[in-house]
Design a protein around this motif. Structure first.
Motif, PDB file in Angstrom:
ATOM      1  N   GLN A   1       0.693  -1.300  -0.133  1.00  0.00           N
ATOM      2  CA  GLN A   1       0.030  -0.032   0.069  1.00  0.00           C
ATOM      3  C   GLN A   1       0.975   1.434   0.103  1.00  0.00           C
ATOM      4  OE1 GLN A   1      -2.752  -0.523   3.398  1.00  0.00           O
ATOM      5  NE2 GLN A   1      -4.130  -1.721   1.972  1.00  0.00           N
ATOM      6  N   ASP A   2       2.031   1.375   0.761  1.00  0.00           N
ATOM      7  CA  ASP A   2       2.772   2.240   0.665  1.00  0.00           C
ATOM      8  C   ASP A   2       3.349   2.589  -0.652  1.00  0.00           C
ATOM      9  OD1 ASP A   2       2.453   2.941   3.298  1.00  0.00           O
ATOM     10  OD2 ASP A   2       4.130   2.292   4.258  1.00  0.00           O
ATOM     11  N   LEU A   3       3.891   1.504  -1.239  1.00  0.00           N
ATOM     12  CA  LEU A   3       4.394   1.652  -2.382  1.00  0.00           C
ATOM     13  C   LEU A   3       3.633   2.210  -3.486  1.00  0.00           C
ATOM     14  CD1 LEU A   3       6.779  -1.352  -2.664  1.00  0.00           C
ATOM     15  CD2 LEU A   3       7.439   0.933  -2.653  1.00  0.00           C
ATOM     16  N   ILE A   4       2.236   1.680  -3.623  1.00  0.00           N
ATOM     17  CA  ILE A   4       1.190   2.070  -4.540  1.00  0.00           C
ATOM     18  C   ILE A   4       1.130   3.870  -4.090  1.00  0.00           C
ATOM     19  CG2 ILE A   4      -1.014   2.051  -5.125  1.00  0.00           C
ATOM     20  CD1 ILE A   4      -0.998  -0.747  -4.609  1.00  0.00           C
ATOM     21  N   GLU A   5       1.097   4.229  -3.015  1.00  0.00           N
ATOM     22  CA  GLU A   5       0.761   5.531  -2.703  1.00  0.00           C
ATOM     23  C   GLU A   5       2.051   6.270  -3.124  1.00  0.00           C
ATOM     24  OE1 GLU A   5       0.062   8.377   1.339  1.00  0.00           O
ATOM     25  OE2 GLU A   5       0.141   6.139   1.424  1.00  0.00           O
ATOM     26  N   ALA A   6       3.140   5.866  -2.950  1.00  0.00           N
ATOM     27  CA  ALA A   6       4.300   6.537  -3.395  1.00  0.00           C
ATOM     28  C   ALA A   6       4.612   6.595  -4.951  1.00  0.00           C
ATOM     29  CB  ALA A   6       5.779   5.814  -2.719  1.00  0.00           C
ATOM     30  N   LEU A   7       3.904   5.661  -5.579  1.00  0.00           N
ATOM     31  CA  LEU A   7       4.135   5.902  -7.194  1.00  0.00           C
ATOM     32  C   LEU A   7       3.075   6.821  -7.546  1.00  0.00           C
ATOM     33  CD1 LEU A   7       4.219   2.221  -8.232  1.00  0.00           C
ATOM     34  CD2 LEU A   7       5.773   3.874  -8.863  1.00  0.00           C
ATOM     35  N   GLY A   8       2.044   6.895  -6.958  1.00  0.00           N
ATOM     36  CA  GLY A   8       0.985   8.071  -7.186  1.00  0.00           C
ATOM     37  C   GLY A   8       1.526   9.276  -6.856  1.00  0.00           C
ATOM     38  N   ILE A   9       2.090   9.688  -5.641  1.00  0.00           N
ATOM     39  CA  ILE A   9       3.087  10.920  -5.438  1.00  0.00           C
ATOM     40  C   ILE A   9       3.990  11.197  -6.563  1.00  0.00           C
ATOM     41  CG2 ILE A   9       4.127  12.055  -3.703  1.00  0.00           C
ATOM     42  CD1 ILE A   9       2.537  10.506  -1.506  1.00  0.00           C
TER      43      ILE A   9
END
Length: 141
Positions: free
Chosen positions: A81-89
């Motif tokens: 979940q953190d990586l998906i959020e980081a990719l979005g940012i």
């Protein structure tokens, strides 16, 4: 106008493509959370050793292994979940520029990256012996 002394960009992606990519990432994150795959759900899977039949030695080992598996699942879901959020940012930063993304999002990206650095265990160094079986043995040129 771009600075002529700077090297050309390695990757050029249209703003529309980045927006579509960010939308897909948001969808994946939403679907993951809707499906209930959250770190807290993984933590709820934990069971006390008594659930396995008390102090039977084999059951103690099963309890320990199950707890270890739940720990790893919990970490995996959190990291995913953190990586998906980081990719979005990162997509937003690429699209709008670093200065044009909210400070809150930039700080969140830094938090995620710091957390990943804590979670990451680098693989052991590979030696020639690991690669070729004996010390000093090397492939022919």
């Amino acid at each position: 106008m771009p600075d002529e002394s700077s090297p050309p960009a390695d990757l050029v992606v249209s703003t529309e493509a980045l927006s579509q990519f960010r939308g897909r990432l948001d969808d994946v994150l939403t679907n993951t959370q809707t499906a209930g795959l959250t770190p807290s759900l993984m933590a709820d899977l934990r069971m006390d050793q008594a659930n396995y039949g008390g102090l039977i030695p084999g059951m103690t080992q099963i309890s320990h292994e199950f707890g270890h598996a739940v720990d790893r699942l919990e970490a995996f879901v959190r990291i995913q979940q953190d990586l998906i959020e980081a990719l979005g940012i990162a997509t937003l930063i690429s699209e709008r520029g670093f200065e044009n993304v909210e400070a809150e999002q930039r700080e969140r990206l830094q938090q995620i990256m710091a957390g990943l650095a804590e979670d990451y265990t680098p693989p052991p160094e590979v030696t020639d012996e690991d690669l070729y079986g004996r010390p000093g043995l090397r492939p022919l040129p």
